[in-house]
Structure formats: C-alpha cells, structure tokens
Design a protein around this motif. Structure first.
Motif, PDB file in Angstrom:
ATOM      1  N   UNK A   1     -13.874   6.197  13.614  1.00 25.70           N
ATOM      2  CA  UNK A   1     -12.814   6.433  12.619  1.00 25.70           C
ATOM      3  C   UNK A   1     -11.694   7.332  13.135  1.00 25.70           C
TER       4      UNK A   1
ATOM      5  N   UNK B   1      -8.505   5.761  14.179  1.00 26.26           N
ATOM      6  CA  UNK B   1      -7.644   5.265  13.086  1.00 26.26           C
ATOM      7  C   UNK B   1      -7.156   3.837  13.327  1.00 26.26           C
TER       8      UNK B   1
ATOM      9  N   UNK C   1      -3.651  -3.917  -0.009  1.00 29.77           N
ATOM     10  CA  UNK C   1      -5.105  -3.762   0.015  1.00 29.77           C
ATOM     11  C   UNK C   1      -5.489  -2.495   0.776  1.00 29.77           C
ATOM     12  N   UNK C   2      -6.524  -1.842   0.294  1.00 32.85           N
ATOM     13  CA  UNK C   2      -6.987  -0.611   0.936  1.00 32.85           C
ATOM     14  C   UNK C   2      -7.409  -0.876   2.378  1.00 32.85           C
ATOM     15  N   UNK C   3      -7.172   0.110   3.231  1.00 35.64           N
ATOM     16  CA  UNK C   3      -7.565  -0.012   4.636  1.00 35.64           C
ATOM     17  C   UNK C   3      -8.698   0.966   4.942  1.00 35.64           C
ATOM     18  N   UNK C   4      -9.340   0.759   6.101  1.00 41.54           N
ATOM     19  CA  UNK C   4     -10.399   1.670   6.505  1.00 41.54           C
ATOM     20  C   UNK C   4     -10.229   2.026   7.976  1.00 41.54           C
ATOM     21  N   UNK C   5     -10.535   3.285   8.314  1.00 43.87           N
ATOM     22  CA  UNK C   5     -10.339   3.757   9.689  1.00 43.87           C
ATOM     23  C   UNK C   5     -11.150   2.976  10.721  1.00 43.87           C
ATOM     24  N   UNK C   6     -12.279   2.390  10.277  1.00 42.30           N
ATOM     25  CA  UNK C   6     -13.077   1.625  11.244  1.00 42.30           C
ATOM     26  C   UNK C   6     -12.973   0.121  10.989  1.00 42.30           C
TER      27      UNK C   6
ATOM     28  N   UNK D   1      -3.923   1.996  -2.914  1.00 44.92           N
ATOM     29  CA  UNK D   1      -3.268   0.870  -3.574  1.00 44.92           C
ATOM     30  C   UNK D   1      -2.785   1.216  -4.983  1.00 44.92           C
TER      31      UNK D   1
ATOM     32  N   UNK E   1      -6.802   0.923  11.887  1.00 47.43           N
ATOM     33  CA  UNK E   1      -6.837   0.199  10.612  1.00 47.43           C
ATOM     34  C   UNK E   1      -6.185  -1.171  10.766  1.00 47.43           C
TER      35      UNK E   1
ATOM     36  N   UNK F   1       0.835  -1.193   0.000  1.00 52.83           N
ATOM     37  CA  UNK F   1       0.000   0.000   0.000  1.00 52.83           C
ATOM     38  C   UNK F   1       0.876   1.251   0.000  1.00 52.83           C
TER      39      UNK F   1
ATOM     40  N   UNK G   1      -3.472  -5.604   6.044  1.00 53.72           N
ATOM     41  CA  UNK G   1      -3.806  -5.253   4.667  1.00 53.72           C
ATOM     42  C   UNK G   1      -2.725  -4.459   3.925  1.00 53.72           C
ATOM     43  N   UNK G   2      -2.022  -3.507   4.598  1.00 52.80           N
ATOM     44  CA  UNK G   2      -1.033  -2.720   3.859  1.00 52.80           C
ATOM     45  C   UNK G   2       0.039  -3.557   3.157  1.00 52.80           C
TER      46      UNK G   2
ATOM     47  N   UNK H   1      -8.312   7.302   3.033  1.00 53.04           N
ATOM     48  CA  UNK H   1      -8.093   5.891   2.713  1.00 53.04           C
ATOM     49  C   UNK H   1      -8.784   5.652   1.391  1.00 53.04           C
ATOM     50  N   UNK H   2      -7.980   5.382   0.373  1.00 54.48           N
ATOM     51  CA  UNK H   2      -8.538   5.290  -0.973  1.00 54.48           C
ATOM     52  C   UNK H   2      -8.582   3.843  -1.435  1.00 54.48           C
TER      53      UNK H   2
ATOM     54  N   UNK I   1     -15.814  12.755   9.596  1.00 52.44           N
ATOM     55  CA  UNK I   1     -15.496  11.605   8.774  1.00 52.44           C
ATOM     56  C   UNK I   1     -16.588  11.413   7.736  1.00 52.44           C
TER      57      UNK I   1
ATOM     58  N   UNK J   1     -19.955  -3.241   7.571  1.00 50.15           N
ATOM     59  CA  UNK J   1     -19.987  -2.500   6.313  1.00 50.15           C
ATOM     60  C   UNK J   1     -19.611  -3.417   5.141  1.00 50.15           C
TER      61      UNK J   1
ATOM     62  N   UNK K   1     -16.829  -2.513   2.321  1.00 43.62           N
ATOM     63  CA  UNK K   1     -15.402  -2.656   2.599  1.00 43.62           C
ATOM     64  C   UNK K   1     -15.047  -4.150   2.673  1.00 43.62           C
TER      65      UNK K   1
ATOM     66  N   UNK L   1     -12.682   7.009   1.861  1.00 46.28           N
ATOM     67  CA  UNK L   1     -13.190   7.723   3.038  1.00 46.28           C
ATOM     68  C   UNK L   1     -12.199   8.821   3.373  1.00 46.28           C
TER      69      UNK L   1
ATOM     70  N   UNK M   1     -14.839   2.938   2.359  1.00 43.81           N
ATOM     71  CA  UNK M   1     -13.781   2.449   1.470  1.00 43.81           C
ATOM     72  C   UNK M   1     -14.306   1.277   0.636  1.00 43.81           C
TER      73      UNK M   1
END
Lengths: 109, 328
Positions: B36, B39, B50-55, A54, B41, A3, B45-46, A83-84, A25, B76, B79, A35, A29
C-alpha cells in the motif's frame, strides 16, 4: 460523479510525537469502509490529510473527525491518506485509531 | 502472542487478503511487494467516481515455507468483489515473472535441488474481470493464463479457494488451470456466478437465493467429489497452510498429477465426465454424488468435516501416463 479529493492541514498539539514507524496501513476499501495510510512526513510539525472519497458534501464532517483524531493522537509531521468508500464518521474514527494502534504495536496484520 | 499465531486459528472465509498472505507462509517471512505504501491505485476508477485502494485489491508478496521461496498472491473480495483490474492484474503477472526469474537463477546455481525452488500460491477471492476496466482486466486474465503455462515443468502453482466471494468468472478458469486446488467446504468455484445465471436463464434454471443449491453446485464438497479440488480442508488459515506445506513437500511430478487441464489425456478425461453427465442427465449435484457411489448422498450437505472426509467417494481418476511432463 468523479472521485473527490479533499485536502486538510492541521496544527499538531504541543510537543508532538512522531509515528513509531515510517508508515502503517490499516483497513480494506469495502463498501461502507475505508483504508488509511499513516506516514511520517516533514511538515514543520503539522499534520496533513488527504481523503479520496466518492461522497460529496461532507467536507466539514471529515474535517471535524480528522481534527479529533489529530488531537487525540498527539502526533506531528504526519501524513494521513484515506481511501474511503462511504464509511460513516464512526467507522472513520475507528479505523484511524486502529491504524495508530497497529503502528504502536509494530505488528503486521 | 503474535498476529501470525492468532491468524492460524482464524477463519479463512472471513480473513482479509493481507491476513491470508501474511499467515500462509512461515512466521515472520512475508515481505509484501508493491504494498500500500507504493500507492498503486487504479487509474480508471477515479473518473467513474469509484473508490480506489492503495493495493488495488490484490496483495502480492514473497515469503518462505520450510526454506523454500513461496510467492503469494491474495485477492481482496471486499474491494469491488475482488475483481481484476489493470494494476491488480499487472501485480499478479509481475509475481509470476519474479518467480520464473528466481527459478532460473536457483536452478542454474543449484541444479536438481527441488525443495529449494520457488512455488506460487494464489488465494482467489474474485468475481473475475473488473467491468470498470474491462479490457485491461481481460488482458490480465490472458496474461496470467500464459504465465501459468510458462510455469509448467518448473514452478508448482497452488490454488486456494475458501473466501467469502468465492472464485467466479474468468478467474474460475484461471483457478482450475493451476497445478493443484485446495478448497474448504465454504469455497466456491464457478464460471458464471449464480446471480448471473438466474438473470439470464431464469429462476427455474437456477435460483440464486437458494444458498444450499449454490453450495451443492459450486461448493468445496462437490468440487472435492468431482476431483476439481484435490484437497478439502477446514475453514481456518492454519488448515490451508498445513495442507499447503504438505503439498510443497511433495515432489513436483506428484503435484502436477492433480492438474485437470493441460494435456490431450486430461481433455479426454474431462470429456468423459461430460459424456457421463449427458448419459445420466443429473437434475442436481446429489445425483452426481450418488452416481459416484456415495451411499449417503442425500446427507452430504449436512455432514460435518470429519464424517464427510471419511465417507466421501470421489470420482475415479483415469490412470494416465505422466512421463510427458518430465520431458519438458
């Protein structure tokens, strides 16, 4: 493969306002979405942005879109964290505006 | 008009996890836990890009319904398909822990005041374990299962299923292990998802592109007829909320009557359903509906909500002695 993390710093416009809330917020994502977490941060008036994505090779475009948002928003001492997940520039701009609007309205989702 | 009021009319199916969590409890009472801004995360995933999410794909919080503390867990689906990873799993388990702690505190201070004791509502939207962090995800499933057992005799745990992704994989087990299930027609509960069945067993066994087949086999109407779901509601956040309020006003002993696992009697009841299936060899859900006495079995998928609720004949439930629960 791993990432990517992009960091940007922008000069804020003249007489910058501060974010009406400590943080706000917006967004999910999802695929092709993102987000954003806007928060107040003491940066000597500047705006700081951190993008976790990514996608490789679009640093310039991120910078341009974010610069446009910073100009438009007129905020200083602001941290933008994104976070994209493959969002297009149009979506990025929309989500940023949405987040700001939500902060101004002070409403939860 | 506040977002809360607007959300009551919004589709539950399309709503985000945060929208659902915020709007299920009484207006203005929702307080997000590990939101969120913390943070939190995923650490896994990193490295995989892969994309991460704050929650981490789960919204957790607490609010109240009619002055009763209600803990909310909302997944969710957008995600990573709502899949459960290490952080999200820990958040879910943490909510159960908090609810149990609060239960002990309130029960000690005000013994016997049932309508002020905490409840947990779990809005599922998930495909189960997040494969990128499989071991942590599996562990989270096991921990949640254990927490549900610890809540027995104490805290009602209510399942809501009506979101886009449905509720599949390991979380399919978890959802029906709770005390009571509320679904909408668009909700789906299953173990192996349709695509996976097709992949493994072939298109002749299960055609995952056949939406009607998927809804007939895993959808809300079918689960309601089979009594896997205690209530079937319309697809709005408000309808889910209204049903939830109604359930939480019921005595605990009545809520747990809707359980489908957890005692020898219930296991026997489930086995009887299996025996019935073996005996009758249904080729399709429609055969099951017909067996349980639905005269217009062929029309059930096309029925509007009101007509279905009026005409549906559900599986008769074995009369059982539930005094066993009270002893705990």
């Amino acid at each position: 493969m791993a990432l990517q993390q992009l960091l940007f710093t922008f000069n804020s416009p003249e007489n910058p306002a501060t974010l009406p809330e400590d943080w706000t917020h917006s967004g999910v994502v999802g695929s092709g979405d993102m987000e954003v977490l806007l928060s107040r941060k003491e940066l000597g008036g500047k705006v700081e942005a951190k993008v976790v994505t990514p996608v490789n090779g679009f640093d310039d475009i991120w910078e341009k879109v974010l610069q446009r948002f910073v100009d438009e928003a007129g905020l200083g001492n602001l941290s933008i964290e994104i976070n994209d997940n493959n969002a297009t520039p149009y979506i990025v701009m929309t989500r940023l505006r949405q987040a700001l609007l939500e902060a101004k309205e002070g409403g939860e989702e | 008009m506040s977002h809360w009021k607007e959300n009551q009319k919004a589709s539950f199916y399309e709503a985000t996890a945060r929208q659902r969590a915020f709007s299920l409890v009484d207006e203005g009472t929702f307080h997000e836990l590990v939101g969120p801004e913390t943070r939190m995360t995923s650490p896994h995933l990193p490295v995989l890009g892969e994309a991460v999410s704050f929650d981490d794909g789960v919204v957790t919080g607490v609010g109240s319904i009619r002055r009763r503390p209600v803990f909310v867990i909302s997944q969710e689906g957008r995600f990573i398909g709502g899949a459960v990873g290490e952080v999200g799993g820990a958040k879910i388990v943490g909510v159960f822990d908090l609810a149990l702690q609060l239960y002990d505190r309130i029960n000690k201070k005000h013994p016997g005041v049932e309508n002020r004791l905490p409840a947990i509502v779990f809005s599922f939207e998930t495909g189960g374990v997040r494969l990128h962090e499989a071991n942590a995800g599996l562990l989270a499933h096991a921990e949640v299962m254990e927490k549900i057992q610890q809540c027995r005799g104490k805290i009602p745990v209510i399942t809501l299923v009506g979101s886009k992704v449905g509720c599949f994989g390991g979380m399919g087990f978890v959802s029906v292990a709770c005390d009571l299930v509320i679904m909408s027609e668009l909700g789906r509960i299953g173990l192996t998802g349709p695509e996976v069945i097709e992949e493994v067993m072939g298109k002749r066994e299960f055609d995952a592109s056949d939406r009607a087949l998927i809804y007939r086999t895993t959808g809300g109407k079918h689960k309601y007829i089979l009594r896997d779901s205690a209530y079937l509601v319309r697809d709005t956040i408000g309808s889910f909320r209204q049903q939830l309020v109604e359930v939480l006003c019921m005595p605990y002993d009545k809520i747990v009557l809707c359980r489908s696992i957890g005692s020898m009697e219930l296991v026997e009841e489930q086995l009887k359903v299996v025996a019935t299936a073996v005996e009758n060899k249904p080729r399709d859900s429609k055969d099951v509906w017909r067996y349980y006495g639905n005269e217009e079995w062929d029309r059930i998928p096309d029925m509007e909500y009101d007509e279905f609720m009026e005409k549906a004949v559900v599986r008769p439930r074995e009369r059982r002695n539930w005094k066993w629960w009270q002893k705990r």
